[in-house]
Structures are given as structure tokens and as C-alpha cells.
Design an enzyme around this catalytic site. Structure first.
Site, PDB file in Angstrom:
ATOM      1  CD  GLU A   1      -1.739   0.145   3.044  1.00  0.00           C
ATOM      2  OE1 GLU A   1      -1.528   1.689   2.865  1.00  0.00           O
ATOM      3  OE2 GLU A   1      -0.985   0.076   3.670  1.00  0.00           O
TER       4      GLU A   1
ATOM      5  CG  ASP B   1      -1.441  -5.517   4.040  1.00  0.00           C
ATOM      6  OD1 ASP B   1      -1.956  -4.820   4.291  1.00  0.00           O
ATOM      7  OD2 ASP B   1      -0.176  -5.787   2.743  1.00  0.00           O
TER       8      ASP B   1
HETATM    9 ZN   LIG Z   1       0.321   1.225   6.583  1.00  0.00          ZN
END
Ligand SMILES: [Zn+2]
Length: 393
Positions: free
Chosen positions: A142, A80
């Protein structure tokens, strides 16, 4: 070797940047594309769906020469990227563009270049009999709390898969990072009682109690700044705490009945985040709540954990750091303030470091880029790693 030679993973990097994997949206197109590629190489990838719909983590093992998939080294990157909203980009952020020795695009540094190079060089690993297995982990979510890594690890644990070592390829300019701070995000919800501001004794002022709690958090931060503990390897060599958002009140002539405060703290390895949060919780339970309820039993404060990412500690296993430093010809490791998935992997008993191409200063910015020389440095590192892992007869 000519420095003008384009890195081998440029095409893969363009492909990965072309998928808009902003954390709020889906990453499934990217995952499906990579999964199909891995299957075309004869591998058997594992897709671990996220609890948030439209997202998944991807994991694949390259078995050792003896067929084993136990232990070994995991190369991990998140799929992401952060939003481009409101940023002034000079080119389409989701179309990779090479200009002046740099490749521009959202996620170029953070951290699709790392993922791309692994995919481009997988055949180099597959061509060799490996002494130990190599694993590739591509995670989701993340940037919004490292949720994907937690879900992936749970599934790996369920399946009895546990790599020994892990390199998380966040942008470190290919330096070995052995420690980072923990990141802990909390929200306080203050519930007061509204009344006309001429009748203050009839109400409970949620903002004023929030102010007391904010002052307490600041006093904790000041204590760490003054008294430590200190770790001089960090830029800011102590634990920090900060209030970042506050919202409450409707009008100046109304005693506010609600206030919400977001704060965070980041601990060095010598401090335990649980200690910090318990001091805050105790203050709210023993000072704020009784005082608010004394004014009106309906009032009070509630503490909500929003996200906690454990720190990465340099104490403990060192094999991964030793391996990376040997391959890079580097003598030292560094410590950084930003939190990553590495702490989560370390908590699961995996000897983890950060080492990846590009500069963190580029992460999350408009016109994010990566120097092509950084991609080449990573490719050299991965080729050296593949050669190092080759089983000797
Ligand atoms: Zn990163």
C-alpha cells in the site's frame, strides 16, 4: 467500564508489529501467521501472491447464516509499513511498548491496530448468525502505490467475489471519511545532447527544457489554486501539483544530456486526473519535443507513469457511510488529502469509506504510537457492527 482496562487486541497488535513488514521486504511471515490463525477458526482464507516476490495479500470471508459469501461488508487494512531508516526511535520500532496510555511501534497507527482488532474480535462475528457476510482483506504494497489492493481485487473479480461495502481502517481518529484526493506520480525523462558549455549551439540542454516543463506544471497548479474548482471540505480546497525531485547534469561546464524530473498531482473529486495528465502530455508533445528535436533529432522527452491511486468520491453510494455514522453516533463525514486504497475499491463498485483508529499525524513518524483509547473505540465499533449484523430470527 474502566478506562484502564487494556484493549482486547493488544496482544494481536504486539504480534503484528513484531513482523517487520517494511514495504521493501516480505510480509509473508505475517501472512502465514494470520492464515494459520484463520484456519484454526475453521475459516478458509485465500492467499493472493503479489507480482513482487515475497509478498502476498490475504482475504477471508465469514459466510452469512445462510452460507452466502456474496455481497456483505469488507474490512480492509494494509500489512506493510514505511521504513524506520534514519529515524530517532526511543525503543525498538518492531517491539510494541505500552507507555502512558499509548502503544508505541512502527505501524501502530498506520495501520496494524485496525488489523489487530479485527483478528482479536473475529470470534465475536463467528459466534453470531450473520445477516450478510463479513470479509477481511489484508493487503501488501500500500505504502508504495497501493499495488496489493489492485492485485487482490483482480483475483476476487476472477473468483466472482464482490463485497457491497468496505471500510478501510486508515487512521482517521474513528471519523468517517467519505472522500480523498487522487494521487498521481509521474516522471519526465529529458534526453539532450552533451557538449562543452562553450559550444552550446552544438548541444541540447536537458535541464533547461526540464525547467520549461516544471514551469508549465506550476502554471497548472496556479490555475487550480486561483480558479478552482474548489471543494471547501478539503484542507487545501483544490487540486494541487508539485515537482518534488530533479536530477541532471555532471559539471557546470558541460551542457547536460539528461535530466529526470518527478512530479505529482492530487485531484479533488470534481477534477479528472486524466484531464490533468493529458494537458501535461500535450504540452510535452506539442511544445517541448518539437523544440528539442529542432535543435537535434536525437533529443526529446518521455513521460512515465510511476503510480496512480484513484481518489475516493463522496458522490455515489452512501450505505457504508450511513452505517458507520449510525454505529458511531456521528452526524458528519470529512474529506482528506492523502490517498489510500479506498479509491481503488470504490472504482471496483464497492461502496467504500475510511474509518480507523489513531491519528494520521503519527503515521510514518519516529516513535509512532496509538492511544489505547483509540483502540478501545475501534473495538467498541466492531462489537456494535457484529451485533448490528446479527441475523434476527
Ligand atoms: Zn496507511
Amino acid at each position: 467500564m474502566s478506562t484502564s482496562t487494556a484493549p482486547r487486541s493488544i496482544d494481536w497488535l504486539g504480534t503484528l508489529i513484531g513482523f517487520d513488514t517494511t514495504s521493501r521486504g516480505s510480509n509473508l511471515e505475517l501472512v502465514n501467521h494470520v492464515e494459520a490463525f484463520l484456519r484454526s477458526l475453521g475459516l478458509d482464507p485465500l492467499v493472493v501472491p503479489s507480482s513482487t516476490s515475497g509478498k502476498a495479500n490475504l482475504f477471508v470471508s465469514l459466510p452469512a447464516a445462510d452460507g452466502s459469501t456474496q455481497g456483505g461488508i469488507m474490512l480492509s487494512g494494509h500489512t506493510d509499513v514505511v521504513p524506520v531508516d534514519g529515524q530517532d526511535w526511543h525503543s525498538d520500532p518492531f517491539t510494541a511498548q505500552v507507555r502512558d496510555g499509548r502503544l508505541y511501534g512502527r505501524g501502530s497507527s498506520d495501520m496494524k491496530a485496525f488489523c489487530a482488532a479485527i483478528l482479536a474480535l473475529l470470534p465475536e462475528f463467528l459466534a453470531r448468525p450473520l445477516r450478510e457476510p463479513v470479509h477481511l482483506a489484508l493487503t501488501c504494497d500500500e505504502e508504495i502505490g497501493c499495488h496489493g489492493a489492485v492485485e487482490l481485487l483482480a483475483e476476487l473479480t476472477r473468483l466472482g467475489i464482490r463485497p457491497d461495502k468496505c471500510i478501510v481502517g486508515e487512521p482517521t481518529m474513528m471519523r468517517v471519511i467519505s472522500a480523498h484526493k487522487s494521487s498521481n506520480l509521474y516522471r519526465m525523462h529529458f534526453t539532450g545532447v552533451a557538449t562543452h558549455s562553450s559550444l552550446t549551439p552544438h548541444g541540447v540542454n536537458a535541464i533547461e527544457y526540464a525547467a520549461r516543463a516544471i514551469s508549465f506544471i506550476r502554471s497548472l497548479a496556479d490555475g487550480h489554486r486561483t480558479n478552482g474548482p474548489f471543494d471547501p471540505d478539503f484542507d487545501v480546497p483544490h487540486t494541487t501539483a508539485s515537482t518534488g525531485m530533479i536530477s541532471g547534469g555532471v559539471a557546470v561546464n558541460t551542457v547536460p544530456d539528461s535530466c529526470t524530473v518527478d512530479f505529482e498531482f492530487r485531484t479533488i473529486p470534481a477534477d479528472d486526473p486524466a484531464t490533468m495528465v493529458s494537458r501535461i502530455r500535450t504540452f510535452l508533445d506539442e511544445d517541448i519535443n518539437p523544440a528539442m528535436r529542432a535543435e537535434n533529432p536525437a533529443a526529446g522527452v518521455r513521460l512515465e507513469e510511476v503510480a496512480m491511486v484513484p481518489g475516493l468520491s463522496h458522490l455515489g453510494a452512501r450505505d457504508t457511510g450511513d452505517l458507520a455514522r449510525r454505529l458511531l453516533g456521528s452526524a458528519t463525514s470529512d474529506k482528506v488529502a492523502y490517498a489510500t486504497e479506498a479509491g481503488i475499491f470504490q472504482q471496483a463498485g464497492i461502496d467504500t469509506i475510511l474509518c480507523g483508529p489513531g491519528d494520521l499525524a503519527q503515521a510514518h513518524t519516529a516513535n509512532e504510537f496509538i492511544e489505547l483509547s483509540q483502540i478501545t473505540a475501534l473495538e467498541t465499533f466492531l462489537l456494535d457492527l457484529a451485533a448490528d449484523l446479527q441475523a434476527r430470527p
